[in-house]
Structure formats: structure tokens, C-alpha cells
Design an enzyme around this catalytic site. Structure first.
Site, PDB file in Angstrom:
ATOM      1  N   ARG A  51       0.842  -1.188   0.000  1.00 54.56           N
ATOM      2  CA  ARG A  51       0.000   0.000   0.000  1.00 54.56           C
ATOM      3  C   ARG A  51       0.886   1.249   0.000  1.00 54.56           C
ATOM      4  NH1 ARG A  51      -4.100  -1.837   4.901  1.00 54.56           N
ATOM      5  NH2 ARG A  51      -4.885  -3.758   3.929  1.00 54.56           N
ATOM      6  N   ASP A  53       2.073   5.014  -0.191  1.00 56.83           N
ATOM      7  CA  ASP A  53       1.443   6.258   0.263  1.00 56.83           C
ATOM      8  C   ASP A  53       1.195   7.201  -0.902  1.00 56.83           C
ATOM      9  OD1 ASP A  53       1.598   5.402   2.925  1.00 56.83           O
ATOM     10  OD2 ASP A  53       3.597   6.259   3.189  1.00 56.83           O
ATOM     11  N   TYR A 111      12.680  -0.965  -1.534  1.00 56.52           N
ATOM     12  CA  TYR A 111      12.377   0.431  -1.849  1.00 56.52           C
ATOM     13  C   TYR A 111      13.674   1.178  -2.116  1.00 56.52           C
ATOM     14  CZ  TYR A 111       7.433   0.292  -0.487  1.00 56.52           C
ATOM     15  OH  TYR A 111       6.089   0.024  -0.432  1.00 56.52           O
ATOM     16  N   ARG A 198      10.270   6.400   4.576  1.00 58.94           N
ATOM     17  CA  ARG A 198      10.470   7.847   4.543  1.00 58.94           C
ATOM     18  C   ARG A 198      10.903   8.394   5.906  1.00 58.94           C
ATOM     19  NH1 ARG A 198       4.833   9.480   2.706  1.00 58.94           N
ATOM     20  NH2 ARG A 198       5.622  11.597   2.999  1.00 58.94           N
TER      21      ARG A 198
END
Length: 247
Positions: A51, A53, A111, A198
């Protein structure tokens, strides 16, 4: 019902994340489901591998759906790419066993987060430009301790619907790209929490700015307290880069 996997990528700038929202915000899942339902003339529900962002991109992403409607997979891909907006591409569609789940069968996710150390007018939408001196060696020393831990409560939103904040990080490293002013943070884990990458980046930058030491970075993780960590880095520089399955 036959289960199918889609392999796709998207620029997330115009979307409120992957997952369909209760309000009217446009999401990647919503746009893909609309395209599939229209083309297959069947109600299609997609399950994604994660999911992302709002504003986050995916260089590689998988999702699965089920249908009884027979179709040609290659032709569907061609039609979807003609039907979809320019910021989403479908690379492939293929049959999988009904036991293979896009989210829960994934063994790892990687990521990439991009930081530029100077102004970059050609990549400004996809990098976080930082106009301060950064010590990447110290940031790498801090990143290297992440696999020693499993509870990453300090790097996620306080109010979350997850049952556990435990993740197994396999790799976390900063690397300089061929563009000397651009660095990429590469992190691989079995799962990630909301805003986790993040916030990790934001806290590592505090190490790079020499605002916190390596020992203090450890203390942030061990505190399990989001208020101890750094700011959440901007979404636009984050990419879901890879997802692995045992097929």
C-alpha cells in the site's frame, strides 16, 4: 475462478496512494479496477503487493485478481495500456495458482529513495534535493544497524491498523549513483510499516547532518517512540523497486 497476476509500474504523483479510499481521492487501485472491470465486463477487485502512500511511485508492482471470464492475457495488456492514463503501465498478465497472494506471498520488498546534493532541474519531481553538507559514511554506518532490530515502532504512524510493528530488514545501504550528486537509499525487508521508509530516511539524514550520533540513532529505534525519530521525508523521491515471490 482463475487467479491472475499483473506486473505493472506507475508514477504516483497524481494519486492518493495505491489503496481505494473511502473519500473521492483517485488511487492506483481504483483506476486499475475500473479499467479491468470495463474491459472484462466483470466486477474486478485487485489486491496489491503493498500500500504505497500518496505520491509514492512503483518501478515494479504486482497485483492479483480473479475472474471466470476467459480472455487473452497479452491482448488484455495491450488494451489496458491503451485504456489507462499515461502514468501507469502494465507489463504483463499471467495465470497463477489460487494460493499465490500478491501481498501475503511476497517474500521481500525493496524500496529506493533518491537524494540529490544539489539542484537538479531534470529530476526535480523524483529526488529530494538537500542543500546542506551530508556525511553519507555516517549515514551508512547508521543504516547498517537497522537489520539488528525487528521492532520499528519509532518509524511509523502512531495510529496504525497493523497487528505488529516487527519487520525483518535484510539490507539497508546508501549508494552513489552514476550521477555524482544523486544518492540512493536501498532498503529490503519482508514487510514495511506505513511511512516507515520515509521516516527512516528522515532520521538517517539527521545522522548525516551530524545532528544525532550513531548511538542516538540506536536509541531512537530502541525507544519505539515516533516522536524521537526525524521528519518524514517527502514522498516524491520514494520508489517501490522490487517485490519477490517463490514461484
Amino acid at each position: 475462478m482463475q487467479r491472475y497476476f499483473l506486473k505493472l509500474a506507475y508514477n504516483g504523483a497524481a494519486y492518493h496512494g495505491w489503496q481505494v479510499q473511502s473519500h473521492n481521492s483517485v488511487t492506483v487501485q481504483q483506476v486499475l479496477e475500473n479499467a479491468l472491470s470495463t474491459l472484462l465486463k466483470d466486477f474486478i477487485f485487485l489486491t496489491g503487493c503493498g500500500r504505497t502512500d500518496a505520491g509514492v511511485h512503483a518501478a515494479m508492482c504486482y497485483a492479483h485478481f480473479e475472474t471466470e471470464v476467459p480472455f487473452d492475457e497479452a491482448l488484455l495488456v495491450k488494451k489496458m495500456n491503451a485504456f489507462l492514463r499515461k502514468d501507469i503501465i502494465v507489463y504483463n498478465c499471467f495465470k497463477v495458482p489460487n494460493t499465490l497472494h500478491a501481498r501475503f506471498s511476497a517474500t521481500y520488498r525493496t524500496y529506493h529513495y533518491y537524494v540529490a546534493t544539489r539542484k537538479d532541474p531534470f529530476r526535480k519531481e523524483f529526488v529530494y534535493s538537500v542543500y546542506r553538507a551530508i556525511d553519507f559514511d555516517k549515514m551508512n554506518a547508521a543504516a547498517a544497524v537497522l537489520p539488528e532490530y525487528t521492532d520499528f515502532s519509532a518509524f511509523t504512524k502512531v495510529k496504525s491498523d497493523t497487528k505488529t510493528n516487527n519487520c525483518n530488514i535484510m539490507k539497508a545501504v546508501w549508494e552513489q549513483t552514476d550521477e555524482q550528486h544523486v544518492w540512493v537509499f536501498k532498503i529490503t525487508a519482508n514487510r514495511f510499516l506505513r511511512n516507515m521508509v520515509r521516516t527512516v530516511v528522515g532520521t538517517l539524514l539527521e545522522v548525516g547532518y551530524e545532528n544525532i550520533s550513531l548511538e542516538e540513532f540506536r536509541s531512537v529505534i530502541e525507544s519505539k517512540d515516533r516522536t524521537k525519530a526525524g521528519a518524514t521525508a517527502p514522498a516524491a523521491a520514494l520508489f517501490l523497486h522490487d517485490v519477490g515471490y517463490e514461484i
